[in-house]
Design a protein around this motif. Structure first.
Motif, PDB file in Angstrom:
ATOM      1  N   ASP A   9       0.958  -1.340   0.155  1.00 14.89           N
ATOM      2  CA  ASP A   9       0.018  -0.025  -0.024  1.00 14.89           C
ATOM      3  C   ASP A   9       1.013   1.108   0.145  1.00 14.89           C
ATOM      4  O   ASP A   9       1.016   2.012   1.018  1.00 14.89           O
ATOM      5  CB  ASP A   9      -0.724   0.106   1.126  1.00 14.89           C
ATOM      6  CG  ASP A   9      -0.216   0.100   2.476  1.00 14.89           C
ATOM      7  OD1 ASP A   9       0.901  -0.605   2.611  1.00 14.89           O
ATOM      8  OD2 ASP A   9      -0.841   0.678   3.474  1.00 14.89           O
ATOM      9  N   ASP A  13       7.346   3.741   3.788  1.00 10.89           N
ATOM     10  CA  ASP A  13       8.252   2.665   4.158  1.00 10.89           C
ATOM     11  C   ASP A  13       8.077   1.832   3.253  1.00 10.89           C
ATOM     12  O   ASP A  13       8.947   0.868   2.682  1.00 10.89           O
ATOM     13  CB  ASP A  13       7.854   2.058   5.430  1.00 10.89           C
ATOM     14  CG  ASP A  13       6.620   1.921   5.842  1.00 10.89           C
ATOM     15  OD1 ASP A  13       5.655   2.176   5.295  1.00 10.89           O
ATOM     16  OD2 ASP A  13       6.346   0.978   6.802  1.00 10.89           O
ATOM     17  N   ASP A  14       6.809   1.376   2.554  1.00  7.61           N
ATOM     18  CA  ASP A  14       6.673   0.370   1.425  1.00  7.61           C
ATOM     19  C   ASP A  14       7.521   0.833   0.320  1.00  7.61           C
ATOM     20  O   ASP A  14       8.018  -0.095  -0.471  1.00  7.61           O
ATOM     21  CB  ASP A  14       5.129   0.629   0.832  1.00  7.61           C
ATOM     22  CG  ASP A  14       4.248   0.235   1.918  1.00  7.61           C
ATOM     23  OD1 ASP A  14       3.639  -0.765   1.916  1.00  7.61           O
ATOM     24  OD2 ASP A  14       3.963   1.118   2.718  1.00  7.61           O
ATOM     25  N   ASN A  38      -2.431   2.767   3.517  1.00  7.97           N
ATOM     26  CA  ASN A  38      -1.921   4.202   3.932  1.00  7.97           C
ATOM     27  C   ASN A  38      -2.642   5.288   3.267  1.00  7.97           C
ATOM     28  O   ASN A  38      -3.091   6.409   3.618  1.00  7.97           O
ATOM     29  CB  ASN A  38      -0.331   4.095   3.406  1.00  7.97           C
ATOM     30  CG  ASN A  38       0.521   3.446   4.342  1.00  7.97           C
ATOM     31  OD1 ASN A  38       0.290   3.430   5.632  1.00  7.97           O
ATOM     32  ND2 ASN A  38       1.373   2.656   3.948  1.00  7.97           N
ATOM     33  N   THR A 125       2.878  -6.172   2.742  1.00  8.83           N
ATOM     34  CA  THR A 125       3.444  -4.830   3.420  1.00  8.83           C
ATOM     35  C   THR A 125       2.176  -3.794   4.084  1.00  8.83           C
ATOM     36  O   THR A 125       2.378  -2.737   4.184  1.00  8.83           O
ATOM     37  CB  THR A 125       4.594  -4.078   2.851  1.00  8.83           C
ATOM     38  OG1 THR A 125       3.957  -3.413   1.673  1.00  8.83           O
ATOM     39  CG2 THR A 125       5.786  -4.967   2.759  1.00  8.83           C
ATOM     40  N   GLY A 126       0.998  -4.319   3.374  1.00  7.08           N
ATOM     41  CA  GLY A 126      -0.038  -3.464   3.562  1.00  7.08           C
ATOM     42  C   GLY A 126      -1.099  -4.229   4.480  1.00  7.08           C
ATOM     43  O   GLY A 126      -0.874  -5.323   5.181  1.00  7.08           O
ATOM     44  N   ASN A 167      -1.788  -2.174   9.754  1.00  6.10           N
ATOM     45  CA  ASN A 167      -2.241  -3.183   8.877  1.00  6.10           C
ATOM     46  C   ASN A 167      -3.311  -4.045   9.218  1.00  6.10           C
ATOM     47  O   ASN A 167      -4.058  -4.368   8.784  1.00  6.10           O
ATOM     48  CB  ASN A 167      -1.149  -3.939   8.247  1.00  6.10           C
ATOM     49  CG  ASN A 167      -0.296  -3.002   7.464  1.00  6.10           C
ATOM     50  OD1 ASN A 167      -0.502  -1.992   7.087  1.00  6.10           O
ATOM     51  ND2 ASN A 167       1.027  -3.497   7.391  1.00  6.10           N
ATOM     52  N   ASP A 248       8.376  -1.896   6.644  1.00  9.49           N
ATOM     53  CA  ASP A 248       8.144  -2.897   5.514  1.00  9.49           C
ATOM     54  C   ASP A 248       9.164  -3.424   4.700  1.00  9.49           C
ATOM     55  O   ASP A 248       9.020  -4.619   4.521  1.00  9.49           O
ATOM     56  CB  ASP A 248       7.153  -2.108   4.492  1.00  9.49           C
ATOM     57  CG  ASP A 248       5.873  -1.585   4.772  1.00  9.49           C
ATOM     58  OD1 ASP A 248       5.261  -2.183   5.907  1.00  9.49           O
ATOM     59  OD2 ASP A 248       5.130  -0.677   4.278  1.00  9.49           O
TER      60      ASP A 248
HETATM   61 CA    CA Z   1       2.769  -0.558   4.174  1.00 11.10          CA
END
Ligand code: CA
Ligand code: BDR
Length: 327
Positions: A9, A13-14, A38, A125-126, A167, A248
């Protein structure tokens, strides 16, 4: 190389998770799906395409996923990631990379998993919405995935509530489903781990040395600005944090010790536990250990591999090497 599918997302940091999965020499990034989180889906998708553009990566397809959680209302984290979902950088308005909607993200993920069965690792990572939809539509993929490395959850703390990580809190129903079906293949980067690995001043300086501009490319500057925006949001310096926790990319990196089955080489420390996710009440989205007393046999009983610590210097070196490779 490890075949990896990234589900993200894209916020600040992603972006580093994309960098690491696109440029780590051990990772073969097969594709990316995007999810609400995010920011609204249209923005997380746009940010993903823009980050790939500034990295000059044009061979990784980006598939937009779900706009909203399975049950709850969508909620975003623009307070942390800025009003575009990725503060500190002006990404191209019309990225060269374009989103792919045919096939759908579900069919594209399914195809990648079947092509790389038993080897493929998912990194999430989301929010878990896309993964939950995937295993609902194609339940057999559960047996074909080698690992799923998830950034999410927390123990005795939270960032979206006193008890829950963002998340998991945003789509607890999806997290619970994914946990139930995939926990024996899951590697978890919770806040308890990510808060130990902050981009302190030394790390920030090594990413972008303001003293020696000549060494720094446009790209490096971009990632530095993304990091500094995040750093300011975390109130870094005098407060609790000496730098922002870059949650992430740790989920990407944590694949390495587990796939290599060499924890010592990465200073990776972990425990294995059966976990569940709370759906309602004050503790909505909290990750909870099922039967703390249960002594799991490391090799036989399954359970989530919960990262506790890793060699920070090696981790930051991997990020710097990826930046260098992308320059
Ligand atoms: Ca994320
Ligand atoms: C997680 O929430 C998001 O805001 C970050 O991108 C990260 O995935 C941290 O709780």
């Amino acid at each position: 190389k490890i075949p990896v599918w990234l589900d993200c997302d894209t916020g600040n940091d992603d972006a580093f998770a994309i960098l690491l999965s696109a440029f780590h020499p051990r990772v073969n990034l097969l594709g990316i799906s995007t999810v609400h989180g995010n920011a609204p889906l249209a923005w997380t998708t746009h940010n993903t395409l823009g980050i790939l553009d500034i990295l000059h990566v044009y061979n990784v397809k980006v598939y937009p996923g779900e706009e909203a959680p399975l049950v709850n209302e969508a909620r975003f984290a623009l307070d942390i990631h800025g009003k575009t979902g990725i503060g500190g950088i002006q990404l191209p308005q019309s990225p060269t990379n374009r989103p792919v909607t045919h096939p759908s993200y579900l069919d594209a993920m399914h195809h990648a998993i079947m092509q790389h069965q038993d080897q493929i690792c998912l990194v999430s990572t989301g929010t878990s919405t896309n993964i939950a939809r995937l295993i609902t539509k194609y339940p057999h993929v559960v047996d074909k995935i080698k690992y799923i490395s998830v950034m999410g959850g927390s123990f005795g703390m939270g960032n979206a509530s006193p008890f829950a990580e963002f998340n998991f809190h945003t789509d607890p129903h999806a997290s619970k489903l994914v946990m139930a079906k995939l926990q024996d293949k899951m590697i978890l980067t919770s806040l308890n781990l990510s808060h130990k690995i902050v981009a302190d001043e030394h790390v920030r300086r090594s990413i972008y040395s303001e003293l020696d501009q000549s060494k720094n490319s446009q790209l490096r500057r971009g990632f530095y600005e993304i990091l500094m925006f995040y750093s300011n949001k975390y109130g870094c310096g005098d407060g609790e944090f000496k730098g922002p926790p870059l949650h992430d990319p740790i989920a990407v990196y944590s694949l390495l010790p587990v796939v290599d089955d060499d924890f010592a080489a990465y200073g990776y420390k972990c425990v294995k536990r059966k976990l569940d996710v709370v759906l309602e009440g004050d503790r909505m989205g909290a990750s909870v250990v099922v039967n703390e007393e249960l002594e799991l046999d490391e090799d036989e009983d399954g359970g989530v591999i919960i990262g506790q610590d890793l060699d920070k210097q090696k981790f930051w070196k991997a990020i710097l090497d990826a930046l260098h490779a992308a320059e």
